[in-house]
Design a protein around this motif. Structure first.
Motif, short mmCIF file in Angstrom:
data_model
loop_
_atom_site.label_atom_id
_atom_site.label_comp_id
_atom_site.label_asym_id
_atom_site.label_seq_id
_atom_site.Cartn_x
_atom_site.Cartn_y
_atom_site.Cartn_z
N ARG A 155 0.66 -1.16 -0.26
CA ARG A 155 -0.24 -0.14 0.27
C ARG A 155 0.86 1.07 0.10
NH1 ARG A 155 -3.57 -0.87 4.88
NH2 ARG A 155 -3.75 1.55 5.30
N PRO A 156 0.67 2.32 -0.97
CA PRO A 156 0.99 3.34 -0.90
C PRO A 156 1.88 4.37 0.22
CG PRO A 156 0.36 3.39 -2.73
CD PRO A 156 -0.08 2.00 -2.15
N ASP A 157 0.87 3.88 0.88
CA ASP A 157 0.20 5.38 2.49
C ASP A 157 1.13 4.06 3.46
OD1 ASP A 157 -1.48 3.18 2.23
OD2 ASP A 157 -2.23 4.01 4.10
N ARG A 158 1.38 3.08 3.55
CA ARG A 158 2.81 2.58 4.30
C ARG A 158 3.87 2.16 3.63
NH1 ARG A 158 -0.41 -0.66 8.08
NH2 ARG A 158 1.94 0.19 9.02
N LEU A 159 4.42 3.04 2.73
CA LEU A 159 6.03 2.11 2.63
C LEU A 159 7.21 2.65 3.09
CD1 LEU A 159 5.13 4.45 -0.88
CD2 LEU A 159 5.52 1.43 -1.20
N ASP A 160 6.74 3.19 4.45
CA ASP A 160 8.02 3.64 5.37
C ASP A 160 7.94 2.63 6.30
OD1 ASP A 160 8.94 6.73 4.19
OD2 ASP A 160 7.56 7.82 4.75
N ALA A 161 6.66 2.63 6.98
CA ALA A 161 6.22 0.84 7.73
C ALA A 161 7.25 0.13 7.26
CB ALA A 161 5.28 1.17 8.31
N TYR A 162 6.77 -0.52 6.30
CA TYR A 162 6.89 -1.66 5.31
C TYR A 162 8.66 -1.61 5.04
CZ TYR A 162 7.98 -5.06 2.34
OH TYR A 162 8.60 -6.86 1.84
N ARG A 163 8.91 0.24 4.98
CA ARG A 163 10.79 0.15 5.32
C ARG A 163 11.13 -0.24 6.09
NH1 ARG A 163 13.41 1.80 0.51
NH2 ARG A 163 11.35 2.83 -0.91
N ALA A 164 10.79 0.31 7.41
CA ALA A 164 11.18 0.23 8.51
C ALA A 164 11.12 -1.30 9.25
CB ALA A 164 10.74 1.44 9.51
N ALA A 165 10.18 -2.15 8.83
CA ALA A 165 9.97 -3.05 9.15
C ALA A 165 11.08 -4.28 8.74
CB ALA A 165 8.51 -3.91 8.69
N HIS A 166 11.47 -4.17 7.32
CA HIS A 166 12.16 -4.72 6.67
C HIS A 166 14.08 -4.27 7.19
CE1 HIS A 166 9.09 -6.46 4.70
NE2 HIS A 166 9.49 -7.34 4.95
N ALA A 167 14.06 -2.70 8.08
CA ALA A 167 15.20 -2.73 8.14
C ALA A 167 15.24 -3.38 8.90
CB ALA A 167 14.99 -1.70 8.82
N GLU A 168 15.07 -4.43 9.95
CA GLU A 168 14.99 -5.48 11.37
C GLU A 168 14.47 -6.04 11.30
OE1 GLU A 168 15.99 -2.45 14.64
OE2 GLU A 168 17.04 -0.56 13.64
N VAL A 169 14.74 -7.62 10.80
CA VAL A 169 13.33 -8.10 10.37
C VAL A 169 13.76 -9.07 11.23
CG1 VAL A 169 12.40 -10.56 9.55
CG2 VAL A 169 13.38 -8.16 7.91
N TRP A 170 13.20 -9.47 11.93
CA TRP A 170 13.25 -10.32 14.34
C TRP A 170 14.10 -11.25 13.53
CZ3 TRP A 170 7.14 -11.73 13.80
CH2 TRP A 170 6.62 -10.72 13.55
N PRO A 171 15.16 -11.96 14.10
CA PRO A 171 16.45 -12.49 14.42
C PRO A 171 15.58 -13.77 14.13
CG PRO A 171 16.65 -11.61 15.98
CD PRO A 171 16.05 -10.33 15.35
N GLU A 172 14.51 -14.42 14.75
CA GLU A 172 14.12 -15.94 14.82
C GLU A 172 13.36 -16.23 13.38
OE1 GLU A 172 10.46 -18.08 16.65
OE2 GLU A 172 10.56 -16.04 17.68
N MET A 173 13.00 -14.99 12.82
CA MET A 173 12.34 -15.16 11.43
C MET A 173 13.77 -15.48 10.02
SD MET A 173 9.91 -14.75 9.60
CE MET A 173 8.95 -14.20 8.11
N LEU A 174 14.61 -14.66 10.08
CA LEU A 174 15.46 -14.65 9.83
C LEU A 174 16.24 -16.20 9.59
CD1 LEU A 174 17.67 -10.70 10.50
CD2 LEU A 174 16.46 -11.40 8.67
N GLU A 175 16.47 -16.40 10.84
CA GLU A 175 16.95 -17.69 10.85
C GLU A 175 15.77 -18.53 10.73
OE1 GLU A 175 19.13 -17.89 15.29
OE2 GLU A 175 17.02 -17.82 15.10
#
Length: 120
Positions: A16-36
């Motif tokens: 969603r174009p209105d959620r781009l900044d929040a989406y970027r922020a969420a992916h700047a620090e993905v949960w370590p458990e998710m990365l693993e």
């Protein structure tokens, strides 16, 4: 002899174009458990690219995409992540299920190899 190269998977989705900044922020620090979980499920060289209008393009390599998806679906962290990410996407729901996988139509190194030319 069968092709033993990993599968390269490219997909699109729409943030969603209105959620781009929040989406970027969420992916700047993905949960370590998710990365693993992604690593352990066989997702390699996984990258996401985001256009200003919300077009999301993802790329990954894996030995077996269907198996990698199934392995992720069995993890508790993936269910939590998908729930957290759902409202970022135009279609809502589980983002993993909304991926549109693209067909690869050109790969420079593969064609260089086929032509007997150096790849580097």
């Amino acid at each position: 002899m069968p092709d033993r190269r990993p599968a390269r998977v490219c997909f699109t989705s729409q943030v969603r174009p209105d959620r781009l900044d929040a989406y970027r922020a969420a992916h700047a620090e993905v949960w370590p458990e998710m990365l693993e979980a992604l690593r352990d499920a066989g997702w390699r060289d996984y990258r996401l690219f985001l256009r200003p209008d919300g077009l999301l393009v993802g790329f990954l390599e894996t030995d077996d995409y269907a198996a990698a998806q199934e392995a992720m679906a069995r993890t508790a962290v993936n269910a939590r992540w998908q729930a957290a990410m759902g409202d970022f996407f135009v279609d809502g729901g589980n983002p993993d299920e909304g991926f549109v996988v693209l067909d690869e139509v050109f790969h420079l190194e593969a064609q260089l190899e086929r032509a007997g030319l150096p790849t580097g």
